[in-house]
Scaffold this active site. Structure first.
Site, PDB file in Angstrom:
ATOM      1  N   CYS A 149       0.631  -1.239   0.115  1.00  0.00           N
ATOM      2  CA  CYS A 149      -0.129  -0.072   0.030  1.00  0.00           C
ATOM      3  C   CYS A 149       0.838   1.301   0.124  1.00  0.00           C
ATOM      4  CB  CYS A 149      -0.964  -0.003   1.391  1.00  0.00           C
ATOM      5  SG  CYS A 149      -2.308   1.147   1.031  1.00  0.00           S
ATOM      6  N   ASP A 183      -6.640  -3.983  10.987  1.00  0.00           N
ATOM      7  CA  ASP A 183      -5.564  -2.870  11.313  1.00  0.00           C
ATOM      8  C   ASP A 183      -5.215  -2.262  12.480  1.00  0.00           C
ATOM      9  OD1 ASP A 183      -3.358  -1.183  10.215  1.00  0.00           O
ATOM     10  OD2 ASP A 183      -4.552  -0.226   8.950  1.00  0.00           O
TER      11      ASP A 183
END
Length: 213
Positions: free
Chosen positions: A9, A132
């Site tokens: 990412c 996360d």
């Protein structure tokens, strides 16, 4: 166990994108969030998308974005996936999946078992849940290099596919996978030499570490 899928990412340069492709990552994440050091404009994302086409799937990361922002990014970057990283509700996620006809992933901040349990409200509304690390209230919602207690999601069973993010690096991703059996892993700051600056060697090392598990 099948090899976990890999998402790199915060890709914002052709060099970083090429490194992810060479390392055979499955997903390249483009961040559309101006406060992030990894932010890309639609024009920058469009250039990256041309290079990515046919080689790696494209994920757009958004934080409570409006429909116009999403539409512009989807068209510019030819996105395959919308990743929602803000306070989007299941209803909002389902609305976006219906409107754009793309996969929708929802990142969920985790600090306790209750946070994991709340993931179940997204069943049927999203295609994947991304567990996360929870960041401080005044910090960015991700990309901070923070991790959480992986045992909270070890072998998580739910109605929705899932992945693991938060502080994953080439040095700890094998341990994280051994503990959680995550079907997908996502890294950003863990493969950087500075905030927003991807390191080609770390990208290669991360992908290699995943495939050795």
């Amino acid at each position: 166990m099948p090899t976990a899928a890999i998402k790199i990412c915060g890709i914002s340069t052709p060099v970083a994108l090429e490194a992810a492709i060479r390392a055979r990552a499955d997903y390249a994440g483009f961040v559309f969030f101006p406060k992030s050091p990894r932010n890309v404009t639609p024009a920058q994302a469009a250039e990256l998308a041309v290079r990515a086409k046919g080689w790696i799937a494209r994920v757009g990361l958004f934080v409570d974005a409006d429909d116009a922002t999403l539409a512009e990014a989807v068209e510019a970057a030819d996105l395959d996936v919308l990743q929602l990283h803000g306070k989007e509700t299941p209803e909002r996620a389902a609305q976006l999946r219906a409107r754009f006809g793309l996969q929708v992933w929802k990142a969920l901040p985790v600090a306790s078992a209750d946070d994991v349990e709340r993931a179940r409200v997204y069943a049927g509304a999203v295609d994947l849940l991304l567990f996360d690390a929870k960041t401080p209230a005044d910090a960015l919602p991700g990309g901070m290099g923070l991790s959480f207690d992986w045992s909270l999601v070890a072998g998580w069973k739910g109605a929705t596919a899932w992945g693991l993010a938060g502080g994953l690096t080439p040095d700890n991703v094998a341990e994280a996978l051994a503990m959680t059996q995550a079907p997908l892993v996502d890294t950003s700051s863990g493969v950087e030499s500075a905030p927003g600056v991807k390191d080609e060697d770390k990208i290669a090392a991360f992908c290699a570490a995943v495939r050795r598990t």
